[in-house]
Design a protein around this motif. Structure first.
Motif, PDB file in Angstrom:
ATOM      1  N   HIS A  22       0.859  -1.194   0.000  1.00 33.45           N
ATOM      2  CA  HIS A  22       0.000   0.000   0.000  1.00 33.45           C
ATOM      3  C   HIS A  22       0.889   1.236   0.000  1.00 33.45           C
ATOM      4  O   HIS A  22       1.992   1.209   0.533  1.00 33.45           O
ATOM      5  N   GLY A  23       0.377   2.312  -0.571  1.00 33.93           N
ATOM      6  CA  GLY A  23       1.025   3.617  -0.434  1.00 33.93           C
ATOM      7  C   GLY A  23       2.080   3.935  -1.469  1.00 33.93           C
ATOM      8  O   GLY A  23       2.520   5.081  -1.553  1.00 33.93           O
ATOM      9  N   LYS A  24       2.477   2.952  -2.299  1.00 29.07           N
ATOM     10  CA  LYS A  24       3.616   3.215  -3.187  1.00 29.07           C
ATOM     11  C   LYS A  24       3.299   4.264  -4.254  1.00 29.07           C
ATOM     12  O   LYS A  24       4.169   5.057  -4.615  1.00 29.07           O
ATOM     13  N   THR A  25       2.060   4.273  -4.761  1.00 37.13           N
ATOM     14  CA  THR A  25       1.716   5.273  -5.786  1.00 37.13           C
ATOM     15  C   THR A  25       1.762   6.674  -5.198  1.00 37.13           C
ATOM     16  O   THR A  25       2.326   7.601  -5.796  1.00 37.13           O
ATOM     17  N   THR A  26       1.200   6.833  -4.009  1.00 39.98           N
ATOM     18  CA  THR A  26       1.181   8.162  -3.388  1.00 39.98           C
ATOM     19  C   THR A  26       2.586   8.617  -3.019  1.00 39.98           C
ATOM     20  O   THR A  26       2.978   9.751  -3.308  1.00 39.98           O
ATOM     21  N   VAL A  27       3.371   7.746  -2.402  1.00 43.02           N
ATOM     22  CA  VAL A  27       4.722   8.153  -1.980  1.00 43.02           C
ATOM     23  C   VAL A  27       5.593   8.477  -3.192  1.00 43.02           C
ATOM     24  O   VAL A  27       6.300   9.485  -3.205  1.00 43.02           O
ATOM     25  N   SER A  28       5.546   7.633  -4.232  1.00 34.42           N
ATOM     26  CA  SER A  28       6.379   7.902  -5.405  1.00 34.42           C
ATOM     27  C   SER A  28       5.951   9.205  -6.092  1.00 34.42           C
ATOM     28  O   SER A  28       6.801   9.992  -6.526  1.00 34.42           O
ATOM     29  N   THR A  29       4.640   9.463  -6.153  1.00 33.76           N
ATOM     30  CA  THR A  29       4.168  10.708  -6.778  1.00 33.76           C
ATOM     31  C   THR A  29       4.544  11.913  -5.930  1.00 33.76           C
ATOM     32  O   THR A  29       4.937  12.966  -6.466  1.00 33.76           O
ATOM     33  N   MET A  30       4.441  11.787  -4.607  1.00 34.64           N
ATOM     34  CA  MET A  30       4.870  12.886  -3.729  1.00 34.64           C
ATOM     35  C   MET A  30       6.362  13.182  -3.914  1.00 34.64           C
ATOM     36  O   MET A  30       6.766  14.349  -4.020  1.00 34.64           O
ATOM     37  N   ILE A  31       7.197  12.133  -3.937  1.00 39.49           N
ATOM     38  CA  ILE A  31       8.641  12.341  -4.100  1.00 39.49           C
ATOM     39  C   ILE A  31       8.919  13.033  -5.429  1.00 39.49           C
ATOM     40  O   ILE A  31       9.661  14.025  -5.500  1.00 39.49           O
ATOM     41  N   ALA A  32       8.313  12.506  -6.503  1.00 43.31           N
ATOM     42  CA  ALA A  32       8.547  13.084  -7.826  1.00 43.31           C
ATOM     43  C   ALA A  32       8.084  14.538  -7.883  1.00 43.31           C
ATOM     44  O   ALA A  32       8.745  15.394  -8.485  1.00 43.31           O
ATOM     45  N   HIS A  33       6.949  14.827  -7.239  1.00 47.81           N
ATOM     46  CA  HIS A  33       6.460  16.213  -7.199  1.00 47.81           C
ATOM     47  C   HIS A  33       7.420  17.107  -6.417  1.00 47.81           C
ATOM     48  O   HIS A  33       7.727  18.225  -6.845  1.00 47.81           O
ATOM     49  N   LEU A  34       7.893  16.643  -5.270  1.00 49.87           N
ATOM     50  CA  LEU A  34       8.840  17.437  -4.478  1.00 49.87           C
ATOM     51  C   LEU A  34      10.096  17.753  -5.292  1.00 49.87           C
ATOM     52  O   LEU A  34      10.598  18.876  -5.265  1.00 49.87           O
ATOM     53  N   LEU A  35      10.584  16.767  -6.028  1.00 52.39           N
ATOM     54  CA  LEU A  35      11.800  16.979  -6.829  1.00 52.39           C
ATOM     55  C   LEU A  35      11.543  17.929  -7.988  1.00 52.39           C
ATOM     56  O   LEU A  35      12.392  18.765  -8.321  1.00 52.39           O
ATOM     57  N   ARG A  36      10.362  17.813  -8.591  1.00 48.08           N
ATOM     58  CA  ARG A  36      10.042  18.708  -9.720  1.00 48.08           C
ATOM     59  C   ARG A  36       9.757  20.124  -9.229  1.00 48.08           C
ATOM     60  O   ARG A  36      10.299  21.092  -9.768  1.00 48.08           O
ATOM     61  N   HIS A  37       8.908  20.246  -8.215  1.00 50.91           N
ATOM     62  CA  HIS A  37       8.501  21.567  -7.726  1.00 50.91           C
ATOM     63  C   HIS A  37       9.689  22.349  -7.174  1.00 50.91           C
ATOM     64  O   HIS A  37       9.778  23.566  -7.345  1.00 50.91           O
ATOM     65  N   SER A  38      10.616  21.648  -6.529  1.00 54.60           N
ATOM     66  CA  SER A  38      11.768  22.310  -5.903  1.00 54.60           C
ATOM     67  C   SER A  38      12.846  22.702  -6.909  1.00 54.60           C
ATOM     68  O   SER A  38      13.790  23.417  -6.568  1.00 54.60           O
ATOM     69  N   GLY A  39      12.717  22.195  -8.162  1.00 54.95           N
ATOM     70  CA  GLY A  39      13.730  22.474  -9.165  1.00 54.95           C
ATOM     71  C   GLY A  39      14.864  21.473  -9.193  1.00 54.95           C
ATOM     72  O   GLY A  39      15.786  21.583 -10.006  1.00 54.95           O
TER      73      GLY A  39
END
Length: 455
Positions: free
Chosen positions: A116-133
């Protein structure tokens, strides 16, 4: 197989959530990408709009006979005409997981596994990396609400990959940072026993590159057996973990909290999606971002901007007197997290759960768990089992779950009858859940409830 040597690539089953992400990766790298799928969907239509050629009948006249590489999904039968042709004519034919294996070999790889949770965690990580530059190539198992995609690319040689345990494909990956969210029994049609599921996850952590890091959820069964040169443990709010949340406050269907580690802290993190389990998911994502050296202000801003994932505690209606949440939950523990979080956020509202069981084997193996978890609702509507890849099993129906639900009113009805039934009710908190075609109810139910609000 070297990624830069692939100029033409063909996908058998291109419309799958994981396959389409890889197709987009090669398309954005300039390769000629085409493929087959059985049905046209919103996702395949998006791929076509992006310039990827797709057809929907098994047709040897439409395949790419100049392909350098052919990729298929395990969901495709071995007798599929195009797949047979490629195999019999000497093409390089590989699974999706083989491509991801090469991506993790060539790039700095952050992989997220767990029942459980892998889609949300991976999307959160990818978003953090993209949003932060910071930047990353993201291969996700869900559609990000921020970007409307399950993939995005970057010049940065970093990949964030959702690691799927379904056919043991995640055991081919070689991560630099591996996240592990849960090891509960699932896919027992593949693994046979819960112990075999745990063994596979232990093996996953054994594939971490030298000097890599494991970030695992605190309290996992057999946690002491997990591998990795560097290990960190995260938790919702257990201060025995290395990274955890504290001072959690509910705020308008979301949360505000602090994240603590022994030598750093980020205060006043705002998460604007529901589900207490998503606070824990955010702790994991923040832990990864901190490992990569992303600063607190950038992390805080990125989390506040995170809009969630389609069908993961997704608010489709959110009014004072009516809330409608749609979720992909298809395992008892996922349902438990969904229902308990919704009821705690919207105390006092009557909770109606509309659930579609997914797979005959999963229904058979977890009927007791589904019955116990759905008993947390005030009212339950069960749809017939969605078979996906399976043939019926004698005696296995939605009645198996209904018979085990204690307390709530329970009805079993076809999917198409749900909107008409809802019209006769006065719903307050409605949840649709399941991994099958229950998502076809999303718009009819949303429109019905919005209209009811307007009257």
């Amino acid at each position: 197989m070297e990624l830069k040597q692939i100029h033409r690539i063909y996908f058998v089953g291109i419309g799958g959530i994981g396959m389409s992400a890889i197709a987009r990766f090669f398309h954005e790298k300039g390769a000629v990408v085409s493929g087959y799928d059985r049905t046209s969907t919103q996702l395949t239509q998006q791929l076509e709009a992006e310039g990827i050629r797709i057809h929907y009948t098994e047709d040897l006249e439409q395949i790419d006979k100049a392909a350098d590489l052919v990729v298929y999904t395990p969901a495709i039968p071995a007798t599929q005409k195009e797949l047979v042709y490629y195999r019999e004519n000497g093409y390089e034919v590989v699974k999706r997981s083989d491509v991801l294996q090469e991506i993790t070999r060539e790039l700095f790889a952050i992989t997220v596994a767990g029942t459980h949770g892998k889609t949300t965690v991976s999307t959160m990580i990818a978003h953090l990396l993209r949003h932060s530059g910071y930047g990353c190539n993201a291969f996700l198992g869900g559609i990000s609400s921020n970007y409307g995609k399950n993939f995005w690319s970057s010049e940065k040689p970093v990949a964030v990959i959702e690691a799927d345990e379904y056919d043991r494909s995640f055991l081919k990956l070689s991560p630099d940072i591996a996240v592990l969210t849960a090891m509960d029994p699932d896919h027992l049609d593949i693994y046979g026993t819960g112990e075999a599921v745990e063994e596979a996850f232990i093996q996953y952590t054994g594939n971490i590159k030298p000097n890599g890091t494991l970030l695992a959820r605190h309290g996992l069964a057999r946690g002491s057996e997990l591998k990795g040169d560097n290990k960190l443990w995260y938790s919702l709010q257990n201060d025995a973990a290395d990274i955890y949340a504290t001072n959690i406050r509910m705020d308008n269907g979301g949360y505000e909290f602090d994240v603590v580690q022994q030598d750093w802290m980020i205060d006043n993190v705002q998460l604007h999606i529901g589900g207490m389990h998503n606070v824990e998911n955010a702790v994991a994502a923040i832990g990864v971002a901190h490992l990569l050296g992303i600063g607190n202000e950038k992390i805080r801003a990125a989390v506040a901007d995170f809009k969630g994932i389609r069908r993961r505690f997704e608010y489709l209606v959110k009014k004072n007197n009516m809330v409608y949440i749609d979720d992909y939950a298809h395992h008892p523990e996922e349902l438990r997290a969904l229902i308990t979080s919704a009821k705690s956020l919207f105390r006092g509202k009557k909770c109606t759960v509309i659930f579609q069981p997914h797979l005959f084997t999963r229904t058979r193996d977890f009927a007791d768990g589904f019955g116990e978890t759905l008993s947390l609702a005030d009212e339950v509507i069960l749809l017939p089992i969605y078979p996906a890849r399976e043939l019926p099993i004698e005696g296995v129906t939605s009645d198996m779950i209904a018979d085990r639900i204690k307390g709530p009113q329970v009805k079993i009805m076809p999917r198409d009858e749900v909107p008409a039934w809802l019209k006769t009710q006065e719903p307050e908190l409605v949840i649709t859940a399941g991994a099958g075609d229950i998502d076809l109810l999303r718009e009819p139910v949303r429109e019905l409830l919005e209209k009811a609000q307007a009257n």
